[in-house]
Design a protein around this motif. Structure first.
Motif, PDB file in Angstrom:
ATOM      1  N   TYR A   5       9.028   8.973  -2.618  1.00  0.00           N
ATOM      2  CA  TYR A   5       7.807   8.762  -1.838  1.00  0.00           C
ATOM      3  C   TYR A   5       7.358  10.117  -1.324  1.00  0.00           C
ATOM      4  O   TYR A   5       8.065  10.762  -0.544  1.00  0.00           O
ATOM      5  N   ARG A   7       4.585  12.171   0.734  1.00  0.00           N
ATOM      6  CA  ARG A   7       3.509  12.071   1.718  1.00  0.00           C
ATOM      7  C   ARG A   7       3.001  13.464   2.056  1.00  0.00           C
ATOM      8  O   ARG A   7       3.788  14.374   2.328  1.00  0.00           O
ATOM      9  N   TRP A  31      -3.960   2.245  -6.451  1.00  0.00           N
ATOM     10  CA  TRP A  31      -3.576   2.522  -5.074  1.00  0.00           C
ATOM     11  C   TRP A  31      -3.652   1.254  -4.236  1.00  0.00           C
ATOM     12  O   TRP A  31      -4.330   0.295  -4.596  1.00  0.00           O
ATOM     13  N   VAL A  34      -2.474   1.408   3.065  1.00  0.00           N
ATOM     14  CA  VAL A  34      -1.286   1.392   3.917  1.00  0.00           C
ATOM     15  C   VAL A  34      -1.707   1.566   5.373  1.00  0.00           C
ATOM     16  O   VAL A  34      -2.555   2.400   5.689  1.00  0.00           O
ATOM     17  N   TRP A  37       2.506   4.189   6.940  1.00  0.00           N
ATOM     18  CA  TRP A  37       3.160   4.813   5.786  1.00  0.00           C
ATOM     19  C   TRP A  37       4.650   4.994   6.004  1.00  0.00           C
ATOM     20  O   TRP A  37       5.442   4.921   5.047  1.00  0.00           O
ATOM     21  N   ASP A  40       6.451   1.881   4.954  1.00  0.00           N
ATOM     22  CA  ASP A  40       6.508   1.802   3.495  1.00  0.00           C
ATOM     23  C   ASP A  40       7.571   2.744   2.940  1.00  0.00           C
ATOM     24  O   ASP A  40       8.364   2.376   2.073  1.00  0.00           O
ATOM     25  N   ALA A  41       7.581   3.972   3.446  1.00  0.00           N
ATOM     26  CA  ALA A  41       8.530   4.963   2.947  1.00  0.00           C
ATOM     27  C   ALA A  41       9.964   4.607   3.332  1.00  0.00           C
ATOM     28  O   ALA A  41      10.902   4.859   2.553  1.00  0.00           O
ATOM     29  N   GLN A 300       5.613   7.558  -5.679  1.00  0.00           N
ATOM     30  CA  GLN A 300       4.526   7.110  -4.817  1.00  0.00           C
ATOM     31  C   GLN A 300       3.948   8.316  -4.092  1.00  0.00           C
ATOM     32  O   GLN A 300       4.685   9.099  -3.487  1.00  0.00           O
ATOM     33  N   CYS A 302       1.252   9.438  -1.244  1.00  0.00           N
ATOM     34  CA  CYS A 302       0.560   8.837  -0.105  1.00  0.00           C
ATOM     35  C   CYS A 302      -0.093   9.906   0.762  1.00  0.00           C
ATOM     36  O   CYS A 302       0.490  10.963   1.027  1.00  0.00           O
ATOM     37  N   ARG A 306      -3.949   5.605   1.981  1.00  0.00           N
ATOM     38  CA  ARG A 306      -3.797   5.144   0.604  1.00  0.00           C
ATOM     39  C   ARG A 306      -2.486   5.630   0.002  1.00  0.00           C
ATOM     40  O   ARG A 306      -2.030   6.731   0.292  1.00  0.00           O
ATOM     41  N   CYS A 307      -1.927   4.789  -0.856  1.00  0.00           N
ATOM     42  CA  CYS A 307      -0.710   5.144  -1.568  1.00  0.00           C
ATOM     43  C   CYS A 307      -0.893   4.830  -3.050  1.00  0.00           C
ATOM     44  O   CYS A 307      -1.207   3.692  -3.419  1.00  0.00           O
ATOM     45  N   THR A 309       0.729   4.831  -7.008  1.00  0.00           N
ATOM     46  CA  THR A 309       2.002   4.705  -7.707  1.00  0.00           C
ATOM     47  C   THR A 309       1.868   5.248  -9.120  1.00  0.00           C
ATOM     48  O   THR A 309       0.969   4.855  -9.866  1.00  0.00           O
TER      49      THR A 309
END
Length: 330
Positions: A5, A7, A31, A34, A37, A40-41, A300, A302, A306-307, A309
């Motif tokens: 991930y 960021r 995308w 999020v 974040w 998510d991470a 991913q 981010c 927005r993220c 993949t």
């Protein structure tokens, strides 16, 4: 699923093209939006049963644990002294705590009808400067059930003897924006907003700001309270690694274990910045190489809300044309 991930920060002041990032975004599967974040991470490196602590709770827990074991840079005398003080007071300042949050020093820009947090509005303190502010805050707010403490890295935390039901925002989300819509909300937001106002008055002619002015540094005219939650006694176990610079994920940093392929990289800088080239070569290019050779299953990417993949098959979408990276986050 093994995953990395990545960021990074978005700054309106940084609009330089970066080919690798733009190629990855062009070849991404798509995308998703999020709202948190870090949550998510965290799932990338944590077992599904692990409960995610609050940002400030994790950071303070890690700092106090390191202070107790003396894990400091031997060559950084000022940081070392702060660590000793943290170890001495750490067991005391959290014993009655019910809620803890980060208290990031900021510099607001007053405009005609509103107040804005500038792009460079998040300020860094020296360990001695953080200790000075914390000590004076605790003198002023003595007996209120609220106190300030400084970490080894000079991050300030505000500790409360009572829980607060509030929603706060990461100051990174506020950079360059008017602050009104980002102030605390929730049942107890009034108490926290009152503290915000009181600390602004306290800082207005503070001795620390006179010293900063003499050094031509921006004044600290506020503390941004965020990332709050109940204190924790220990960090949850994770099954991955972390890198970069983030208040939350720094708490989980440890010598990298090669048996874990999943990780979180919080770059903390924007594409095209002075730090970007090193970040790209060390982390983003390395992750791309691992994805291409299927040592990880997805990457991913981010930023903002927005993220994207990227998968190994997606890397073969060579017909997709690159566009300026910032257009992917607008």
């Amino acid at each position: 699923m093994s995953s990395q991930y990545f960021r990074f920060a978005v700054r309106d002041t940084s609009r330089l093209r970066v080919p690798l990032l733009e190629q990855l975004l062009a070849r991404a599967d798509g995308w998703v939006s999020v709202t948190d974040w870090r949550a998510d991470a965290f799932r990338v490196i944590a077992p599904q049963t692990a409960s995610m602590p609050a940002v400030a709770a994790a950071a303070l827990c890690a700092d106090r644990a390191a202070a107790r074991t003396g894990a400091v840079d031997a060559g950084a005398a000022e940081v070392g002294a702060a660590a000793v003080r943290a170890a001495e007071v750490g067991a005391v300042d959290t014993v009655s705590a019910a809620w803890v949050c980060a208290a990031t020093p900021v510099h607001y820009v007053a405009e005609m009808t509103s107040v804005r947090l500038g792009w460079d509005g998040m300020l860094a303190l020296s360990p001695a400067g953080a200790e000075t502010l914390a000590s004076d805050f605790n003198r002023i707010w003595k007996g209120s059930g609220i106190r300030l403490t400084a970490s080894r890295s000079a991050q300030l935390f505000c500790i409360f003897d009572f829980a607060l039901d509030v929603i706060t925002r990461d100051p990174e989300d506020v950079l360059g924006r008017h602050i009104e819509e980002f102030l605390p909300t929730g049942a107890d937001s009034g108490r926290l907003r009152q503290l915000i106002s009181e600390t602004e008055m306290w800082l207005f002619e503070h001795e620390a700001n006179r010293a900063r002015t003499a050094l031509q540094l921006p004044a600290i005219n506020g503390l941004w309270f965020w990332g709050g939650g109940a204190p924790i006694a220990s960090l949850p176990i994770v099954e991955g690694w972390t890198a970069g610079d983030d208040l939350f994920f720094n708490a989980f940093s440890a010598p990298r274990d090669d048996k874990f392929s999943s990780g979180v990289i919080a770059a903390g800088c924007a594409p095209g910045s002075d730090q970007w080239q090193e970040v790209e070569s060390r982390w983003l290019q390395a992750a791309t190489d691992k994805l291409r050779t299927r040592r990880i299953q997805r990457l991913q990417i981010c930023a903002a809300d927005r993220c994207y993949t990227v998968t190994a098959p997606g890397l073969r979408r060579f017909w997709r044309r690159r566009k300026p990276w910032w257009e992917s986050f607008e």
